[in-house]
Structures are given as structure tokens and as C-alpha cells.
Design a protein around this motif. Structure first.
Motif, mmCIF file in Angstrom:
data_model
loop_
_atom_site.group_PDB
_atom_site.id
_atom_site.type_symbol
_atom_site.label_atom_id
_atom_site.label_comp_id
_atom_site.label_asym_id
_atom_site.label_seq_id
_atom_site.Cartn_x
_atom_site.Cartn_y
_atom_site.Cartn_z
ATOM 1 N N SER A 245 -73.832 27.047 64.523
ATOM 2 C CA SER A 245 -72.935 26.441 63.552
ATOM 3 C C SER A 245 -72.756 27.359 62.361
ATOM 4 C CB SER A 245 -73.563 25.111 63.107
ATOM 5 O OG SER A 245 -72.696 24.403 62.280
ATOM 6 N N SER B 55 -70.454 26.427 59.611
ATOM 7 C CA SER B 55 -70.269 25.623 58.392
ATOM 8 C C SER B 55 -70.788 24.198 58.537
ATOM 9 C CB SER B 55 -68.799 25.618 57.969
ATOM 10 O OG SER B 55 -68.030 24.902 58.898
ATOM 11 N N GLN C 41 -70.638 21.790 61.069
ATOM 12 C CA GLN C 41 -70.130 20.708 61.924
ATOM 13 C C GLN C 41 -70.880 20.621 63.246
ATOM 14 O OE1 GLN C 41 -66.019 21.831 61.626
ATOM 15 N NE2 GLN C 41 -65.606 20.214 60.157
ATOM 16 N N THR D 32 -67.013 28.417 67.097
ATOM 17 C CA THR D 32 -66.556 29.810 67.150
ATOM 18 C C THR D 32 -66.108 30.177 65.752
ATOM 19 O OG1 THR D 32 -65.821 29.631 69.432
ATOM 20 C CG2 THR D 32 -64.752 31.318 68.105
ATOM 21 N N CYS E 172 -62.095 28.583 70.799
ATOM 22 C CA CYS E 172 -63.396 28.245 71.392
ATOM 23 C C CYS E 172 -63.998 29.402 72.190
ATOM 24 C CB CYS E 172 -63.270 27.009 72.293
ATOM 25 S SG CYS E 172 -63.051 25.508 71.339
HETATM 26 C C1 LIG Z 1 -63.425 31.977 59.174
HETATM 27 C C2 LIG Z 1 -63.236 31.104 60.362
HETATM 28 C C3 LIG Z 1 -62.919 31.666 61.576
HETATM 29 C C4 LIG Z 1 -62.724 30.872 62.722
HETATM 30 N N1 LIG Z 1 -62.412 31.469 63.909
HETATM 31 C C5 LIG Z 1 -62.187 30.700 65.007
HETATM 32 C C6 LIG Z 1 -61.816 31.297 66.269
HETATM 33 O O1 LIG Z 1 -61.700 32.500 66.422
HETATM 34 N N2 LIG Z 1 -61.617 30.466 67.317
HETATM 35 C C7 LIG Z 1 -61.751 29.104 67.215
HETATM 36 O O2 LIG Z 1 -61.545 28.405 68.205
HETATM 37 N N3 LIG Z 1 -62.093 28.517 66.040
HETATM 38 C C8 LIG Z 1 -62.308 29.273 64.939
HETATM 39 N N4 LIG Z 1 -62.645 28.676 63.741
HETATM 40 C C9 LIG Z 1 -62.737 27.198 63.658
HETATM 41 C C10 LIG Z 1 -64.174 26.688 63.767
HETATM 42 O O3 LIG Z 1 -64.756 26.966 65.015
HETATM 43 C C11 LIG Z 1 -64.146 25.174 63.566
HETATM 44 O O4 LIG Z 1 -63.748 24.934 62.231
HETATM 45 C C12 LIG Z 1 -65.492 24.507 63.838
HETATM 46 O O5 LIG Z 1 -65.347 23.099 63.806
HETATM 47 C C13 LIG Z 1 -66.560 24.926 62.819
HETATM 48 O O6 LIG Z 1 -67.798 24.385 63.182
HETATM 49 P P1 LIG Z 1 -69.150 24.751 62.350
HETATM 50 O O7 LIG Z 1 -69.012 24.025 61.059
HETATM 51 O O8 LIG Z 1 -70.262 24.226 63.183
HETATM 52 O O9 LIG Z 1 -69.221 26.221 62.201
HETATM 53 C C14 LIG Z 1 -62.855 29.467 62.620
HETATM 54 C C15 LIG Z 1 -63.174 28.889 61.368
HETATM 55 C C16 LIG Z 1 -63.366 29.685 60.256
HETATM 56 C C17 LIG Z 1 -63.686 29.040 58.933
#
Ligand SMILES: Cc1cc2nc3c(=O)[nH]c(=O)nc-3n(C[C@H](O)[C@H](O)[C@H](O)COP(=O)(O)O)c2cc1C
Length: 456
Positions: free
Chosen positions: A52, A54, A56, A100, A143
Motif C-alpha cells: 500500500s 497511501s 487504502q 499500483t 493495476c
Molecule cells: C502517484 C500515483 C501513481 C499511480 N499509478 C497508478 C498506475 O500506474 N496504475 C494504476 O492502476 N493505479 C495507479 N494509481 C492509483 C492507485 O493504485 C490507487 O489510488 C489505489 O487505490 C491506492 O491504494 P493505496 O492507498 O493502498 O496505495 C496511482 C496513484 C498515485 C497517487
């Protein structure tokens, strides 16, 4: 791109990741109450491994552990970096909840796992698994990390309990599907699967919005203050949060597309203070939420929102360490929260390296930073401006010029926090830190929770 951190050495078992131990303590605590030991759980129950950036995936992993626990199935919830092959080989069922980030990359806290294992197939014939992949379909590599992990597990002989579930921006339908699958893993009927619970939404009333960079060559940046109010619009108690946490706001009519903002203020201030840059899409149209917060909405307008814990950017075990805070633009918000908290503690061992475009227009919060410096609450403050003559400078250039000081601070136990642009700033800072400190050393700092990023 958020480049993958280089492989760190697998730390001796006892030296495991103090920061992440704290981060998933609650979760582990719950698992411990149900089962005496992790190794026992691995064989008898379900391992829930999360990656994770951020918070989620962490939140969903914790809830999954709770759902299974309620069904009487022992479960242990661990960050992917604390999962090794031996554990996967002894464990019969594992659920992977992974997001991701960057451009199709693994979150920082999974980088070590990726480097250690994902390059070659392992031998996992006894493992049955499920993957919940979180992502955002507006990214080209939707993803991608969840898909990569799934492909590796299959190549390694592990057998899926169900098809990989991909979730676009926490879409409720996909999360409901996950809960059903989870229920069957726990031996519950689908109908009795509890819904994914999120912190309740509150009303957040816009109290002020002030342009901070009039005349700037960049898009406008606003200092925005919101107050929690009840349904009748009367101020109510603010939820608690820690420096590093986020305020998630829902633009009216967009129930499935909330926006996350770093909270710059401390709860004691009575307001959630944000730094919001007006964004534009490819056709030059202003982004909905940023336009509303940046003046289109009248003061007094309320938005649905909630505080979202961001354990990966909290101070945690770093609260007593010197801090190196690096960021650009509105990334200052996440760094200010830490500086303000440290000021409250009377701890001045803070070094801020902040980048913007022009000193004349973009020196955000200059007075406050000067006051912190004057009161010895900010040991060193480097502000660099990329468009100022004679030669514009970026934060990574300043790091380079201060390489000796950087090494001294890190040797003295400092933790490094990076907040701001995921494209441009964060990869450049990452590359520079890797070069100045050594890639292995930087990977170790990340695994110890002493290198943390909140980049977007
Ligand atoms: C800087 C950044 C880059 C991201 N890059 C991708 C990506 O390449 N592919 C994707 O499917 N989601 C991407 N996301 C979306 C995150 O995977 C999504 O917001 C996810 O729910 C975050 O979960 P977490 O809080 O557990 O990290 C990105 C989000 C951020 C903030």
C-alpha cells in the motif's frame, strides 16, 4: 515515474522494520488475539499480505482480517515486505491486497519483495491465493503490480482461489465482489458477507480560500481551510488525525471519485488546512474539485469528506529522529504538517528542501518558515526556484550540493520525507538520494521506514 527501490538486503529477522511493525500493529494485535503465532497462522489460517502506498490497500487488508476473524478463520495481516518465500511455502491460503503506484510500479513497501522474488518463478504448489488489485484506470498501466504479482504466483505453481479482482478508484461494485469472495474463503454465505466499511463521511464547510501565488507562471495555488460541520451547518468536533494524513473530499455528484489532499494543519487548529493547486485537463478545463476549492465555491459551501489515515507518511517511529523534508509545490502541505507538529514538540532538528518556480511569486508560507527558523525550530531551510536567474535550481540539485550535510544527517539517524510531484520531482530526488547515499542504503532506509514518500 516512481522508480522501484533497489533491492535491499533481507534484514536479520530481529531487525524487522520498526515503522511498519507500528503501522500494522493494530492488525497484528487482532490476529494475535485469535492465534498465538504467525507461523501457526501461516499453516492453519489465511495470510493477508498487503502492499500500500497511501493506505487504502492496508485498510482493506485489515478489514479482510477482521471479516475472516469474525468467521472464525485465523488470519494474519502483514506488509508484503515482511513476507518471505518460506512463509508462502508453508502457508496454504494467502490473499494479496496490493495497489499500483508510479507508472505501473509496486508501492514502496513492496519494492524489496519485488526485487527479491518476482524475477524468477518460485515453487509454491501448495499455495492457494487470491489477488485484490487496487488501481486507477486512468493510468496507462492499470493495476499493473497486481497483475504482475498474480502472473508470478501462477508461474510459481500457486492456484487461484478466484480470479483476480481489479478495483478502479475503490469502485464499490468491485469491492462488493471482493467481499463475496472473502466470505467464501471464510466459509460464510455470500449473503452474509459484510460490506467494506469506510470511515463515515462528514460535512466539511469551506471557511476560506486564499490565493498564495498571485502573478506566478504556474497554476494558482490556494490555501484552503475547511471546518467539520453537522448536517445543520453548525461546527462540530473535528475527527482526530496525525501529521501525514489526508482529507478525502467528494466533488458534488461524483460519489466514486474522491480527491485526496495532504492536511497541512494539526487538529488543534480547529481546521483542516490544505494547499490546492488548480489543475487543468488536456483541453485546458479546470479540474472540478480544485476549481471549487480555488474560488468557484462560496465560503460556507459544504462538501462530503473524511479524514484518511496515511500510515506510510506519518512520523511513527521517526518522531524522535531528525527529519529531512523534501518537496515541491503543494507538497509543502504534507511537510508543513510535520514541521508544525515538531514545532509544538520544540524539536528543531528539521531540514526543509522546498522547490517552486519563482521566488517573487511562489515562496509559499515564507513568513511561517522564516519564523520557524528564527525560533530554532527549523535547523536548515533551503528554498530553490527553478525559473529564477542566473541558473534555476531544483530540489535534487540542492541535495547534490549539500551531499555532505545529507550524509551527516542520515548518519545521525535522520528520516527522509518526500512530498509532491510523482512525475519529475520524486523520481529525480530518488535517483539523487540513491547516488549520494548508495542504492542499497536507500533501500534499507525505505525498509526501515526512514524514507517515506507521499507523491501524486
Ligand atoms: C502517484 C500515483 C501513481 C499511480 N499509478 C497508478 C498506475 O500506474 N496504475 C494504476 O492502476 N493505479 C495507479 N494509481 C492509483 C492507485 O493504485 C490507487 O489510488 C489505489 O487505490 C491506492 O491504494 P493505496 O492507498 O493502498 O496505495 C496511482 C496513484 C498515485 C497517487
Amino acid at each position: 515515474m516512481l522508480s522501484t527501490l533497489d533491492a535491499g538486503r533481507w534484514l536479520a529477522a530481529g531487525g524487522v522494520l520498526a515503522a511498519y511493525a507500528a503501522l500494522c500493529w493494530q492488525c497484528l494485535g487482532r490476529a494475535r488475539r485469535r492465534t498465538p503465532s504467525a507461523s501457526e497462522t501461516a499453516a492453519d489460517g489465511v495470510l493477508i499480505a498487503y502492499a500500500s502506498q497511501s493506505g487504502q490497500a492496508l485498510e482493506l487488508a485489515e478489514q479482510a482480517a477482521q471479516t475472516l476473524g469474525t468467521a472464525g478463520v485465523p488470519a494474519i495481516c502483514l506488509p508484503l515486505e515482511r513476507v518471505d518465500l518460506a512463509r508462502l511455502q508453508t502457508c496454504r491460503q494467502a490473499l494479496f491486497v496490493v495497489s499500483t503506484c508510479g507508472e505501473g510500479d509496486a508501492p514502496d513497501n513492496a519494492a524489496g519483495f519485488v526485487d527479491r522474488y518476482l524475477h524468477v518463478a518460485a515453487d509454491l504448489p501448495a499455495l492457494r491465493y487470491g489477488v485484490l488489485a487496487l488501481g486507477d484506470a486512468s493510468y496507462a498501466r492499470f493495476c499493473a503490480f497486481g497483475r504482475r504479482l498474480d502472473a508470478w504466483l501462477q508461474r510459481s505453481g500457486a492456484r487461484p482461489l478466484f480470479d483476480r479482482i481489479e478495483v478502479d478508484r475503490m469502485a464499490p461494485a468491485a469491492l462488493a465482489h471482493w467481499q463475496h469472495r472473502l466470505a467464501s474463503v471464510g466459509g460464510l454465505s455470500e449473503a452474509s458477507a459484510p460490506a467494506v466499511t469506510r470511515a463515515p463521511l462528514q460535512h466539511w464547510c469551506l471557511r476560506s480560500s486564499r490565493l498564495l501565488n498571485a502573478g506566478s507562471a504556474g497554476w494558482p495555488v490556494y490555501q484552503v481551510e475547511l471546518q467539520a460541520v453537522d448536517a445543520a451547518g453548525a461546527p462540530c468536533a473535528l475527527p482526530d488525525w496525525e501529521p501525514g494524513d489526508l482529507l478525502q473530499l467528494f466533488p458534488p455528484g461524483e460519489d466514486e471519485r474522491p480527491r485526496d489532499y495532504s492536511i497541512a494543519s494539526l487538529p488543534a487548529s480547529g481546521m483542516a488546512q490544505l494547499l490546492v493547486r488548480e489543475v487543468r485537463d488536456e483541453d485546458g478545463r479546470p479540474g472540478c474539485m480544485s476549481a471549487l476549492l480555488g474560488g468557484a465555491a462560496q465560503t460556507g459551501t459544504s462538501f462530503a469528506g473524511r479524514v484518511r489515515a496515511h500510515p506510510g507518511f506519518r512520523l511513527g517511529a521517526n518522531a524522535t529522529r531528525p527529519l529531512i523534508l523534501i518537496g515541491n509545490g503543494t507538497g509543502l502541505a504534507g511537510l508543513l504538517a510535520h514541521l508544525r507538529w515538531r514545532a509544538q514538540q520544540g524539536d528543531g532538528r528539521n531540514w526543509l528542501i522546498f522547490g517552486e518556480r519563482q521566488a517573487a511569486f511562489d515562496a509559499l508560507h515564507a513568513d511561517e518558515l522564516a519564523s520557524l527558523e528564527a525560533r530554532d525550530l527549523l535547523a536548515r531551510c533551503d528554498r530553490v526556484f527553478s525559473r529564477d536567474a542566473p541558473a534555476g535550481e531544483y530540489v535534487q540539485h540542492r541535495l547534490e550540493r549539500a551531499a555532505d550535510t545529507l550524509r551527516e544527517w542520515v548518519e545521525g539517524g535522520a528520516a527522509i520525507y518526500v512530498c509532491g510531484n510523482a512525475v519529475g520531482m520524486a523520481p529525480a530526488v530518488h535517483e539523487t538520494l540513491g547516488r549520494l547515499l548508495g542504492a542499497d542504503a536507500l533501500a534499507r532506509l525505505a525498509e526501515e521506514g526512514r524514507y517515506r514518500r507521499d507523491v501524486y
